[in-house]
Scaffold this active site. Structure first.
Site, mmCIF file in Angstrom:
data_model
loop_
_atom_site.group_PDB
_atom_site.id
_atom_site.type_symbol
_atom_site.label_atom_id
_atom_site.label_comp_id
_atom_site.label_asym_id
_atom_site.label_seq_id
_atom_site.Cartn_x
_atom_site.Cartn_y
_atom_site.Cartn_z
ATOM 1 N N SER A 230 40.008 35.084 42.714
ATOM 2 C CA SER A 230 41.258 34.528 43.244
ATOM 3 C C SER A 230 40.903 32.957 42.194
ATOM 4 O O SER A 230 39.983 32.270 43.045
ATOM 5 C CB SER A 230 41.241 33.952 44.929
ATOM 6 O OG SER A 230 40.596 33.395 45.769
ATOM 7 N N ASP A 231 41.987 32.218 42.735
ATOM 8 C CA ASP A 231 41.586 31.020 42.244
ATOM 9 C C ASP A 231 41.200 30.322 43.501
ATOM 10 O O ASP A 231 41.898 31.313 45.382
ATOM 11 C CB ASP A 231 43.230 30.658 41.558
ATOM 12 C CG ASP A 231 42.941 28.856 41.007
ATOM 13 O OD1 ASP A 231 42.411 28.361 41.451
ATOM 14 O OD2 ASP A 231 43.026 28.441 40.251
ATOM 15 N N TRP A 232 41.366 29.233 43.764
ATOM 16 C CA TRP A 232 41.097 28.484 44.394
ATOM 17 C C TRP A 232 42.001 28.457 46.295
ATOM 18 O O TRP A 232 43.400 27.512 46.452
ATOM 19 C CB TRP A 232 40.197 27.133 44.417
ATOM 20 C CG TRP A 232 38.391 27.117 43.815
ATOM 21 C CD1 TRP A 232 38.103 26.240 44.862
ATOM 22 C CD2 TRP A 232 38.101 28.589 43.600
ATOM 23 N NE1 TRP A 232 36.763 26.686 44.382
ATOM 24 C CE2 TRP A 232 36.507 27.633 43.394
ATOM 25 C CE3 TRP A 232 38.231 28.844 42.550
ATOM 26 C CZ2 TRP A 232 35.991 28.308 42.686
ATOM 27 C CZ3 TRP A 232 37.657 29.526 42.015
ATOM 28 C CH2 TRP A 232 36.292 29.556 42.368
ATOM 29 N N GLY A 233 41.900 29.471 46.259
ATOM 30 C CA GLY A 233 43.248 29.186 47.570
ATOM 31 C C GLY A 233 44.027 29.834 47.620
ATOM 32 O O GLY A 233 45.574 30.565 48.137
ATOM 33 N N ALA A 234 44.130 30.771 46.055
ATOM 34 C CA ALA A 234 45.582 31.773 45.924
ATOM 35 C C ALA A 234 45.412 33.374 46.655
ATOM 36 O O ALA A 234 46.349 33.300 46.290
ATOM 37 C CB ALA A 234 44.815 31.840 44.751
#
Ligand code: BGC
Length: 753
Positions: A230-234
């Site tokens: 995931s993108d950071w916090g996605a």
């Protein structure tokens, strides 16, 4: 070393397996020491290493190790040079090996839909073909050192505003033709070890829990073999995400989502084999890196030279009315804060802690004696009378003035979009004032995305340096003084003004962003609309000139299973060595659907000595001609003619030829009572029946029914009315019974499908 991952996984507890699927902290994956699974590190990316040792963040706020800032993608894409981008990737791979980084978080391949996107500097182009080719070359370079890449942000993440919640609303053809192909090309040509899913939703579903995107398309259609992070916090909902194909959540979730996975397996709502599969994908990449460690050193100085070389090969000379190259004995003044403190990278997660930065002012001191006047600050939009008047005097007293202008750092960054396309007013004002006293004025631009240039017609020279990486100053000086001949070309159109951009009315919306312009992005729009632009896609000058001749195709007729070889001769007709980028575009003349006036389908950069000629050979295949047919659920190259265009830019087409395609694909036949007579007649499979019905209609209306006053036998209006008529009307007018019509449609459908 051959490892039996399935056996290893069978020895892991449920807790250990769930734990593998989220980060240990900001940059590390978890270890399982008892089984010899190490904790490996990932790091940004893409144009240098941002390895954070201590205080970690994903917004580029805290410091990382001293490293090399290579030119970001907005510039390196302008090289149109696959070999160079591979070499660049290879340097990043070496650096990663030297610093124990297992995956570099890049390249970033989102399409530049609007000049306003705050992150355009990290992205390659408005064109999916150029983006895909550039990314594949870079990935192959990095991964040649068994270091992973994470191609990002998958997908349709084209604005920063509300990037974590907004939904990109685009039809499938648009996604397939514009926003997905760069990922597809990279997967097929370079198999990135990982893919990073984006923050946004796509047509209402978060990328991080989108099974169509992460599994159907990415794995089942394209054959992706690595893991999705995931993108950071996605991550929105972890368990649906895992089911959809999101293997690794980053960064750490504090154990919360690991517990959700464990609970779901225990209560039977998550099949444990899905978890096992995600763990296997992650471990395969981890061990690929671990089992192929290379002893490398971080060659800072060597990589700095490579950063300079990439910048030199990429910067774009946009205008030159006999003012460049500069001569050493000319009286030159450098003006503008950027000459001393260049802007060379963008803000956010890609921000590199450069070990050295070359300013143009320092670099030029080794070549010539130039004067300097600051004129305006590199950081603020404040017109300073005394700085300005000093600069105007200096310009007046010089043979030539070189103004280092551009966007201050606060004007564009990850996390927010620009509000307009202008450089600071103080710069525009001073450029105007300098032009009043010095006709030989050159502007060097430092920007991550296009800017309006109100002074364009009055400057004699313009060098688009974009964001040049840490060796920016040396590269600019070498190009200005002709030590290196410019050879970059624009990877995007520079429109005259923001409102010309096709996404202008539908960009930056809060909850849903509607991609109403469809496939007409960048030059696909400007060229189809025949609009004036400041500089077209693929444009760039050299200190020499090139002639194109002898365009040949190895066949004039082909099927969609064939390849087509196109060759063209390019000659350096000037007096200095140079490099030309040959661009190949295809125009669809079949009329099978609404398509852009031309699309880039090939390019090659070629180095030529004065007088030298080389033959450039490019290969096309079905995809070069095709559009995505949603009814067919496949790419479709319709039968008919296509034009092959060879150009020096999208607006400077030098040679053309035509080929004829014979499609082997049959479109699905979808006949119903509202199919029009015209549709029946235009399809060879139903033509006979269509013509029969049309004859009946013509008879019914006869000559009396003429709908226009012209005195010829032809009546285009009646014809048009008849062909656009749904066939139910033929029954309604009593020309055929409804039952007979239904029966015939069934017969035709059965025969074809
Ligand atoms: C960015 C990614 C980046 C990640 C880690 C996110 O905010 O969108 O591109 O790789 O942070 O820094």
């Amino acid at each position: 070393m051959k490892r039996n991952l399935k056996e290893l996984i069978s020895n892991m507890t449920l807790e250990e397996k769930a734990g593998m699927c989220s980060g240990l902290d900001f940059w590390h994956l978890k270890s399982v020491e008892r089984l010899g699974i190490p904790s490996v590190m990932v790091s940004d990316g893409p144009h240098g290493l941002r390895k954070q040792d201590d205080a970690a963040d994903h917004l580029g706020i805290n410091n990382s190790i001293k490293a090399v800032c290579f030119p970001p993608a907005c510039l390196n894409a302008c090289s149109f040079d696959r070999n160079l981008l591979k070499e660049f990737g290879s340097a990043i791979g070496r650096e990663a090996q030297a610093t124990d980084v297992s995956v570099v978080l890049g390249p970033a391949v989102n399409i530049k839909r609007s000049p306003l996107c705050g992150r355009n500097f990290e992205y390659y182009s408005e064109d999916p073909y150029l983006t895909g080719e550039s990314a594949a070359a870079f990935i192959n370079g990095v991964q040649s050192h068994h270091v992973g890449t994470s191609i990002k942000h998958f997908a349709a993440n084209n604005q920063e505003f509300n990037r974590m919640s907004t939904s990109s609303e685009a039809d499938e053809r648009t996604l397939r033709e514009i926003y997905l192909p760069a990922f597809e090309t990279a997967v097929k040509k370079s198999q990135p070890y990982t893919v990073m899913c984006s923050y946004n939703k796509i047509n209402g579903t978060y990328a991080s829990e989108n099974p169509w995107l992460l599994t159907d398309v990415l794995r089942n259609e394209w054959g992706f073999e690595g893991y999705v992070m995931s993108d950071w916090g996605a991550v929105n909902e972890r368990v649906p995400g895992l089911k959809a194909g999101l293997d690794l959540e980053m960064p750490a979730s504090g154990g919360v989502t690991d517990q959700e996975i464990i609970a779901a397996v225990k209560d039977g709502s998550l099949d444990e084999t899905i978890l096992d599969q995600a763990v296997e994908r992650i471990l395969r990449i981890t061990f690929t890196w671990l089992d192929n460690r290379e002893k490398e050193t971080f060659a800072l100085e060597e990589d700095h030279q490579l950063a300079r070389h990439i910048a030199e090969e990429s910067m774009v000379l946009l205008k030159n009315e006999g003012v460049l190259p500069l001569k050493r004995n000319e009286k030159v003044v450098f003006i503008g804060g950027f000459a001393k403190t260049p802007r060379y990278q963008g803000g956010g997660s890609s921000h590199i802690n450069s070990f050295q930065v070359d300013s143009a002012l320092e670099a030029v001191s080794e070549i010539a004696d130039v004067a300097y006047a600051e004129g305006f600050s590199a950081y603020h939009d404040v017109y300073d009378e005394s700085l300005a008047s000093e600069a105007i005097d200096a310009a007046r007293n010089a043979d030539k003035a070189i103004i280092f202008a551009g966007l201050p750092e606060s004007f564009e960054s990850e996390g927010y979009d620009r509000q307009h396309m202008r450089i600071p007013d103080c710069q525009n004002r001073l450029i105007r004032e300098i032009l009043n006293v010095q006709p030989n004025t050159v502007v060097v631009l430092h920007n991550g995305s296009p800017v309006e240039m109100p002074w364009l017609k009055d400057v004699k020279g313009l060098l688009e340096a974009y964001l040049g990486g840490q060796a920016v100053g040396s590269a600019v000086v070498n190009l200005l003084y002709g030590k290196v001949n410019p050879s970059g070309k624009l990877a995007e159109t520079i429109p005259l003004k923001l409102s010309d951009n096709p996404s202008y009315l539908n960009f930056g919306d809060k909850d849903e962003v509607h991609y109403h312009e469809g496939v007409f992005v960048g030059y696909r729009y400007y060229d189809t609309k025949e609009m004036n632009v400041a500089f077209p896609f693929g444009y760039g000058l050299s200190y020499t000139t090139f002639a194109y001749s002898n365009l040949k195709v190895d066949r004039s007729e082909l099927t969609d299973m064939d390849t087509l070889t196109v060759s063209v001769d390019v000659t350096n007709t000037g007096t200095v060595p140079g490099k030309e980028i040959v661009e190949l575009y295809v125009t669809d003349l079949t009329g099978s659907c609404s398509r852009p006036a031309k699309e880039l389908k090939g390019f090659e950069k070629v180095a030529l000595q004065p007088g030298e000629t080389k033959t450039v050979t490019l290969t096309l295949d079905k995809r070069s001609f095709a559009w995505y047919h949603t009814g067919l659920k496949d790419w479709y190259a319709a039968s008919g003619d296509y034009e092959i265009l060879i150009g020096a830019s999208s607006r400077d087409i030098r040679l053309t030829t035509k080929v004829h395609m014979n499609s082997s694909q049959k479109l699905p036949l979808n006949l119903h009572m509202n199919t029009t007579l015209g549709e029946l007649i235009s399809d060879e499979r139903t033509r006979e029946f269509g013509c029969l019905l049309k004859q009946k209609m013509d008879k019914l209306f006869g000559a009396d029914a003429k709908l226009t006053d012209n005195d010829s036998d032809e009546d285009p209006m009646a014809d048009a009315v008849a062909t656009s008529m749904p066939i139910r009307n033929v029954a309604a007018f009593g020309l055929i019974t409804k039952e007979a019509l239904v029966k015939k449609l069934e017969e035709l459908t059965q025969k074809v499908n």
